[in-house]
Design an enzyme around this catalytic site. Structure first.
Site, PDB file in Angstrom:
ATOM      1  N   SER A 125     -47.651 -67.635  29.490  1.00  0.00           N
ATOM      2  CA  SER A 125     -47.068 -66.401  28.261  1.00  0.00           C
ATOM      3  C   SER A 125     -46.272 -66.728  27.690  1.00  0.00           C
ATOM      4  O   SER A 125     -45.203 -66.258  26.555  1.00  0.00           O
ATOM      5  CB  SER A 125     -46.759 -64.721  29.524  1.00  0.00           C
ATOM      6  OG  SER A 125     -48.146 -65.033  29.933  1.00  0.00           O
TER       7      SER A 125
ATOM      8  N   ALA B  38     -53.094 -50.616  33.764  1.00  0.00           N
ATOM      9  CA  ALA B  38     -52.224 -49.386  34.576  1.00  0.00           C
ATOM     10  C   ALA B  38     -52.585 -50.090  35.838  1.00  0.00           C
ATOM     11  O   ALA B  38     -53.809 -49.607  36.226  1.00  0.00           O
ATOM     12  CB  ALA B  38     -51.017 -48.618  34.366  1.00  0.00           C
TER      13      ALA B  38
ATOM     14  N   ALA C  12     -52.062 -70.715  36.411  1.00  0.00           N
ATOM     15  CA  ALA C  12     -51.301 -69.534  36.983  1.00  0.00           C
ATOM     16  C   ALA C  12     -50.052 -70.131  36.985  1.00  0.00           C
ATOM     17  O   ALA C  12     -49.905 -70.972  37.552  1.00  0.00           O
ATOM     18  CB  ALA C  12     -51.737 -69.147  38.396  1.00  0.00           C
ATOM     19  N   ARG C  13     -48.901 -69.328  36.116  1.00  0.00           N
ATOM     20  CA  ARG C  13     -47.471 -69.385  36.563  1.00  0.00           C
ATOM     21  C   ARG C  13     -47.338 -71.256  35.984  1.00  0.00           C
ATOM     22  O   ARG C  13     -46.525 -71.424  35.867  1.00  0.00           O
ATOM     23  CB  ARG C  13     -47.063 -69.912  38.016  1.00  0.00           C
ATOM     24  CG  ARG C  13     -46.778 -68.058  38.642  1.00  0.00           C
ATOM     25  CD  ARG C  13     -45.405 -67.641  37.762  1.00  0.00           C
ATOM     26  NE  ARG C  13     -45.567 -66.574  38.500  1.00  0.00           N
ATOM     27  CZ  ARG C  13     -46.071 -64.839  38.034  1.00  0.00           C
ATOM     28  NH1 ARG C  13     -47.001 -65.185  37.406  1.00  0.00           N
ATOM     29  NH2 ARG C  13     -45.542 -63.911  38.839  1.00  0.00           N
TER      30      ARG C  13
ATOM     31  N   HIS D 233     -41.867 -59.322  32.721  1.00  0.00           N
ATOM     32  CA  HIS D 233     -43.101 -59.125  31.460  1.00  0.00           C
ATOM     33  C   HIS D 233     -42.043 -58.729  30.576  1.00  0.00           C
ATOM     34  O   HIS D 233     -41.623 -58.672  29.000  1.00  0.00           O
ATOM     35  CB  HIS D 233     -44.098 -59.351  30.952  1.00  0.00           C
ATOM     36  CG  HIS D 233     -44.968 -60.402  31.763  1.00  0.00           C
ATOM     37  ND1 HIS D 233     -45.840 -60.830  30.363  1.00  0.00           N
ATOM     38  CD2 HIS D 233     -44.950 -60.910  32.851  1.00  0.00           C
ATOM     39  CE1 HIS D 233     -46.354 -62.436  31.349  1.00  0.00           C
ATOM     40  NE2 HIS D 233     -45.961 -61.938  32.858  1.00  0.00           N
TER      41      HIS D 233
ATOM     42  N   GLY E 161     -53.922 -71.914  30.440  1.00  0.00           N
ATOM     43  CA  GLY E 161     -52.920 -72.712  30.895  1.00  0.00           C
ATOM     44  C   GLY E 161     -52.857 -71.855  32.721  1.00  0.00           C
ATOM     45  O   GLY E 161     -53.908 -71.048  32.694  1.00  0.00           O
TER      46      GLY E 161
ATOM     47  N   GLU F 244     -51.491 -50.953  25.746  1.00  0.00           N
ATOM     48  CA  GLU F 244     -52.117 -51.599  26.344  1.00  0.00           C
ATOM     49  C   GLU F 244     -53.333 -51.174  26.340  1.00  0.00           C
ATOM     50  O   GLU F 244     -53.490 -50.083  26.262  1.00  0.00           O
ATOM     51  CB  GLU F 244     -51.750 -50.562  27.999  1.00  0.00           C
ATOM     52  CG  GLU F 244     -49.957 -51.140  28.427  1.00  0.00           C
ATOM     53  CD  GLU F 244     -49.727 -50.875  29.850  1.00  0.00           C
ATOM     54  OE1 GLU F 244     -50.399 -49.754  30.047  1.00  0.00           O
ATOM     55  OE2 GLU F 244     -48.734 -50.810  30.303  1.00  0.00           O
TER      56      GLU F 244
ATOM     57  N   ARG G 259     -38.546 -59.471  29.154  1.00  0.00           N
ATOM     58  CA  ARG G 259     -38.008 -60.699  28.658  1.00  0.00           C
ATOM     59  C   ARG G 259     -38.513 -60.570  26.577  1.00  0.00           C
ATOM     60  O   ARG G 259     -37.652 -61.111  26.138  1.00  0.00           O
ATOM     61  CB  ARG G 259     -38.579 -62.004  29.387  1.00  0.00           C
ATOM     62  CG  ARG G 259     -39.670 -62.304  29.140  1.00  0.00           C
ATOM     63  CD  ARG G 259     -40.145 -63.105  29.821  1.00  0.00           C
ATOM     64  NE  ARG G 259     -42.264 -63.623  29.809  1.00  0.00           N
ATOM     65  CZ  ARG G 259     -42.683 -64.353  30.375  1.00  0.00           C
ATOM     66  NH1 ARG G 259     -42.257 -64.060  31.926  1.00  0.00           N
ATOM     67  NH2 ARG G 259     -43.910 -63.997  30.052  1.00  0.00           N
TER      68      ARG G 259
END
Length: 424
Positions: A260, A281, A255-256, A295, A253, A307, A298
């Site tokens: 996610s 990072a 952006a925004r 992120h 999809g 990471e 939630r």
């Protein structure tokens, strides 16, 4: 054990009275739901709701044989009228076991919020667990995690007598819970081994948080659960095909768009998820730090975070479900490593080196035996990038998305927070 769902909705029902929301506006006819109440073998009534006798009659049953009426959660508003002939409704103290004249055993299960859950064992040994709205069992044992695998497929129901020890360790034949409101309750039960691949998970206490119909079915299927209409009669322990859970899902999809959040929601009902952040990072970048923090806040507390852009060992290894967010940042790192942004380096071997890295990733997605949800971006629908390196990234991401999508059983496109199924 025969179970009739006199209602399957939230305490206020669906549609909620005087609510103007879109979900309530479309919850008409067979999509409407009365407050949840369960009739077990005509002998036990779990939750007393308005119109229970009429709901039972519509389902072809009578309440005249009910020997026990148990409540699971506090009821606001005026008291519900008790139909004539029914015993007084009550609540069982946490941990207490009732043995009824019908041969059923009912154990009160403590919750992490106001209310009581009930484990009902039939004379033949079939077991169900019914949880109140917004509740999850408190103090669950850790278990060995065998019930926590995000696997799909179908299995046979369990019936027949069990020893007390075997019954305590075996998964329930059926779970009825607030899957939409508390997916973490289902995750905890899976982690404890109380819900396994053959457990029939039925969503109840359904409110207006999710539009009824196809969208509700899609979200429940992602959790390995299903919904049934009011008045449905089910046989606990009977074979029923469990919703198939795709091993590999790609969520794409803009952006925004909510991609996610959609990816996280698909794994919210499973324990021990490893969240793989490919962004790394960025020292001194406060805006990026705020994004990462939002992120992380939630996600369920039981999830772990790694990471890294080294995805192949994770995909080819064994372990709990993976959520990879996202492939576009992974590609940025891969292009950095081969200096693909420079035209000369690209022509002198950078393109070939990048093809090798992306090919390795696609092969790992193809071979993985883990449940994986991957997030990516759609960047080819907007303005053409002004630079050659920008156009190169757009093209390579399009190729990567297409190659990964070809290896996934399920592909979703998220637009304005709405998930459209492209495959699966």
């Amino acid at each position: 054990m025969e179970l009739t769902l006199l209602g399957t909705g939230a305490p206020d029902g669906l549609p909620r009275p005087h609510c103007p929301c879109a979900a309530c506006a479309t919850a008409r006819g067979p999509l409407a739901r009365a407050a949840t109440a369960l009739l077990v073998d005509g002998a036990v009534l779990l939750d007393l709701t308005p119109g229970a006798a009429l709901a039972a009659a519509r389902a072809g049953h009578s309440l005249t044989g009910v020997r026990q009426v148990l409540l699971t959660h506090p009821h606001d508003g005026p008291p519900v009228e008790l139909p004539a002939g029914l015993p007084t409704a009550g609540r069982v103290a946490d941990g207490r076991v009732l043995t009824l004249i019908s041969g059923h055993r009912v154990r009160a299960v403590p919750m992490d919020s106001p209310g009581t859950g009930y484990e009902v064992t039939a004379p033949g040994g079939e077991r169900l667990l019914y949880l109140p709205p917004g509740g999850a069992p408190a103090g669950l044992p850790t278990g060995n995690g065998n019930g926590g695998a995000a696997g799909g497929g179908s299995g046979t129901g369990r019936s027949g007598a069990r020893s007390a020890r075997d019954a305590a360790l075996a998964p329930y034949d059926m779970l009825l819970a607030d899957v939409i409101g508390r997916p973490d309750a289902l995750a905890r039960l899976r982690a404890a081994g109380s819900v396994g691949p053959t457990t029939d998970v039925i969503a109840v206490h359904i409110g207006h948080e999710v539009p009824p119909g196809d969208e509700l079915d899609r979200r429940l299927a992602a959790a390995g659960a299903r919904a049934v209409p009011d008045g449905t009669t089910l046989t606990v322990g009977e074979y029923h095909a469990v919703p198939d859970l795709p091993r590999r899902t790609l969520v794409t999809g803009g952006a925004r768009s909510g991609k996610s959040f959609e990816a996280e929601r698909r794994l919210a009902a499973f324990p021990g998820v490893l969240y793989v952040a490919t962004g790394g990072a960025r020292d001194g970048d406060q805006e990026w730090r705020a994004r990462v923090s939002a992120h992380r806040d939630r996600r369920p507390g039981s999830w772990r975070t790694a990471e890294t852009c080294d995805l192949t060992p994770l995909l080819t290894g064994e372990g709990p479900p993976l959520l990879v967010d996202c492939l576009s940042l992974w590609l940025t790192d891969a292009m950095d490593r081969v200096d693909a942004w420079d035209d000369e380096a690209w022509a002198a071997g950078g393109e070939e080196a990048l093809r090798g890295r992306t090919g390795e990733l696609v092969a790992a997605v193809r071979a993985t035996r883990r449940t994986v949800v991957l997030v990516t971006n759609e960047v080819g629908s907007g303005v053409v990038p002004a630079t050659a390196s920008g156009r190169r990234f757009r093209d390579e991401l399009g190729r990567l998305n297409a190659a990964v999508a070809a290896e996934c059983e399920h592909v979703l496109l998220v637009v304005a927070g709405q998930a459209l199924t492209l495959r699966g």
